[in-house]
Design an enzyme around this catalytic site. Structure first.
Site, PDB file in Angstrom:
ATOM      1  CD  GLU A  49      -2.989  -0.960   2.201  1.00 58.94           C
ATOM      2  OE1 GLU A  49      -3.981  -1.837   2.269  1.00 58.94           O
ATOM      3  OE2 GLU A  49      -2.779  -0.314   3.145  1.00 58.94           O
ATOM      4  CG  ASP A  60      -3.495   8.690   8.016  1.00 56.48           C
ATOM      5  OD1 ASP A  60      -3.230   7.234   8.093  1.00 56.48           O
ATOM      6  OD2 ASP A  60      -3.739   8.842   7.086  1.00 56.48           O
ATOM      7  CE1 TYR A 175      -6.840  -1.531   7.315  1.00 56.72           C
ATOM      8  CE2 TYR A 175      -5.524  -0.995   5.271  1.00 56.72           C
ATOM      9  CZ  TYR A 175      -5.718  -0.976   6.652  1.00 56.72           C
ATOM     10  OH  TYR A 175      -4.836  -0.505   7.384  1.00 56.72           O
TER      11      TYR A 175
END
Lengths: 276, 407
Positions: A49, A60, A175
């Site tokens: 990735e 994040d 995911y």
């Protein structure tokens, strides 16, 4: 067949789990990204990735936020990320590559232009963190036509109904975000993850990757027992930053870090009969 | 169906069920927050038509906030400008000194109904942070306010007010260290604490249902203004003017008038040092559509889609996005968006202070500065309602410093 699907089938036949490292393109320096990608493959990466840096990475934690800031300060752009992918592909035609990033840089380029450029560069999948499936009709159509897998997140908070709907639209793998938090958060709870993965498996045949909160070989091994793929990002990005001044050593140590996870996962993946 | 002919768009029908104002709005967040947004949307849908909830909200607005706020005829200032009659909607007289409290009182009631015990908020100038800390104190709830490190420097007074009220002010040092980064950090907190935490967004931006919900809480401004004009003067205003950062005070004033097509609507953005200098926050005047903070709207970003830093003398307008409903109103031409520079806003600040004895917030001063251009082009039998969205006490240090005066 898309390289991602092929890779999952290949490893499933071999009885091994898929290891997916994440790094941010252009961090610590644009020239170091492609050599680092090759080093990751040599150390046991099955899929990579590659983060497309964005000014406002809301999902994040601090490690990847700072990586984005450093990459942007060195002039990284979505088009330059695609140039790096093209460069990687000149040597490695096998390893699937997934772009991970945020929607606005793609919107600014235009979905059709982005998908065409990504396909030409050799991208296999795109995970857009702030693009939930219900807003993704156009990108999914464009990506599917170009043979690029739209990859979506499933979270601890996702209902069965949402998981079903997401799984119908997703390609490549799902995911699973292992915890309620941002990337690089505190360690995940393996038992909780196992329980949720069972729920997800009942909804889909897609391979399941697990990420967020996987920092070390024991956690990678534990997750490998219950998931199809293990994603590790912040731990590698932090190490890269720490050793940014010495690129040779950085590549060596980050590769060693990934290799240790690979080894722990492969041992965990051995059938019990052999282990005993 | 005369009204239908006059108004081909029925503004009460927007946004749609998924928060879309045509191409704008929507929900663009990481998966972890999607269920939280659905839960919020359902709680909000239940409350917005629940007589008990609405009665509690009305009582709080009357006895705690101090509504209705007056619609004040600025007679002397109108005469000085020599054109339209100017009416000030006095949101500066609300408890905590700005329109922000209308929204936090409403969201706090909702948070209580949902059984949440912890409130988080982002703030730029500190007005929404203060309004959040205020309602948290009243409900005895934990409150964390995310504020850019730059803004903490600029707004020491409001930082201290929040701390007095018992809130934790969390400095944000990522990115450009201003409001947009505070929003990112609040979203990160919400993802991690989604079970017990209610995120009070301070403006009509963010993922659905925030743009709708905050609009409904702020629309009390326009509902009152409309009633006040009709009952006191028996006429609708010819024009509305309000400043636009995220755009909550503006949409609050505008929305109840959207179907009155004869009322002209002006949103005033911050042109900072001038739009051509690149140092500004005029998102609608100089930006393009994109996606940030959970919604599709106009943004200030570079050619690669990276969000750019903004500048305005007023911290409350210093934001690179804008509420999606404004983006839509601009595209369909129902509202016009204009921009006022720092210098013009400062002039507006002084003008109103001297003409009417009212010290306006620097945010509101942008709207006032536009009125000084608009009013003289109109006839004395015409009228303008301008939203005086906040009082200027918080800004006197900024104004003094700009004029070389140390307090």
């Amino acid at each position: 067949m898309n390289r991602i699907t092929h890779r999952f089938q290949e490893l499933r036949r071999a009885g091994r789990k898929v290891l997916i490292p994440y790094i941010t393109a252009g961090d610590p320096h644009p020239e170091l990204t492609v050599p680092m990608l090759h080093a990751l493959v040599a150390a046991g990466a099955d899929i990579i990735e590659l983060g497309v840096p964005f000014s406002d990475p809301m999902a994040d934690g601090p490690v990847i936020q700072k990586a984005c800031e450093r990459a942007l300060a060195q002039g990284m752009t979505p088009r330059r990320v695609l140039e790096l992918v093209r460069e990687f592909r000149q040597i490695d035609a096998q390893t699937p590559l997934v772009l991970m990033g945020y929607l606005n840089p793609i919107e600014r380029m235009g979905h059709a232009a982005f998908v065409a450029a990504a396909r030409d560069a050799g991208v296999d999948g795109v995970l857009t963190v702030d693009l939930p499936p219900e807003e993704a009709a156009e990108p999914i159509e464009l990506m599917s036509a170009a043979g690029i897998a739209p990859i979506f997140l499933v979270a601890p908070t996702s209902s069965v109904e949402r998981i079903r709907r997401t799984a119908q639209l997703a390609q490549g793998y799902l995911y699973y975000v292992s915890l309620k938090g941002v990337t690089g958060s505190a360690a995940l709870n393996v038992a909780e993850v196992a329980e949720k993965l069972a729920t997800i498996r009942a909804c889909t045949d897609l391979p399941l990757g697990v990420g967020f909160g996987i920092k070390d070989p024991p956690t990678a091994a534990a997750v490998a027992r219950i998931a199809d793929a293990v994603v590790v990002g912040s731990a590698l990005v932090a190490k890269m930053h720490e050793l940014a001044d010495d690129p040779e050593r950085m590549r060596r140590e980050v590769a060693a870090q990934l290799a240790a996870m690979r080894q722990a996962m492969d041992q965990a993946g051995m059938p019990t009969a052999f282990a005993g | 169906m005369k009204a239908a002919l006059r108004n081909p768009v029925d503004f009460s029908q927007f946004p749609d069920a998924n928060g879309h104002f045509d191409r704008y709005g929507g929900r663009f967040v990481a998966e972890t927050l999607m269920e939280a947004l659905h839960e919020l949307n359902e709680a909000w849908r239940d409350c917005r038509n629940d007589p008990e909830f609405l009665a509690e909200l009305d009582a709080d607005l009357a006895h705690y906030v101090g509504r209705p706020s007056p619609l004040y005829y600025a007679e002397r200032w109108s005469r000085q400008l020599g054109g339209a009659r100017i009416y000030l909607k006095r949101e500066d007289l609300n408890h905590t000194g700005a329109h922000k409290i209308n929204n936090t009182v409403g969201q706090a009631l909702l948070a209580k109904r949902m059984g949440k015990t912890r409130l988080i908020a982002e703030t730029g100038a500190g007005q929404h942070g203060v309004a959040s800390a205020t309602v948290a104190a009243r409900l005895g709830m934990e409150c964390v306010v995310y504020m850019g490190a730059e803004d903490i420097q600029r707004q020491a007074l409001n930082v201290y007010r929040m701390r007095l009220l018992g809130a934790t002010v969390q400095p944000v040092t990522s990115g450009s260290r201003t409001l947009k980064d505070a929003l990112n950090e609040a979203l990160r907190d919400w993802v991690a604490n989604v079970d017990n935490t209610f995120y009070m967004i301070g403006t009509v931006a963010g993922p659905h249902p925030y743009p709708l919900m905050v609009r409904e809480f702020q629309a009390v401004i326009g509902r009152e203004a409309r009633e006040q004009m009709l009952s006191e003067y028996n006429v609708l205003p010819d024009a509305l003017v309000a400043c636009v950062g995220g755009g909550s005070n503006a949409i609050g004033l505008f929305h109840p008038f959207l179907n009155d097509s004869e009322v002209a609507i002006y949103g005033v953005e911050a042109a900072g040092s001038g739009i051509d200098t690149g140092r500004h926050a005029a998102t609608l005047c100089a930006g393009q559509p994109g996606v940030l903070h959970g919604n599709r709207t106009y943004l200030l970003n570079d050619e690669h889609g990276q969000i750019t830093e903004t500048h305005s003398v007023s911290a409350g307008l210093d934001y690179p996005g804008v509420g999606p409903e404004h983006a839509w109103l601009k595209d369909i031409g129902r509202a016009q968006y204009v921009a006022i520079t720092d210098d013009e806003a400062l002039q507006g600040f002084h003008d109103l202070t001297r003409a009417e004895g009212i010290i306006p917030a620097l945010e509101s001063s942008h709207a006032l500065a536009y009125v000084t251009k608009l009013a003289p082009t109109m006839r004395p039998d015409q009228s303008i309602v301008v939203n005086l969205s906040g009082r200027g006490d918080k800004d006197i240090y900024t104004v003094a410093a700009l004029e070389g005066i140390q307090l």
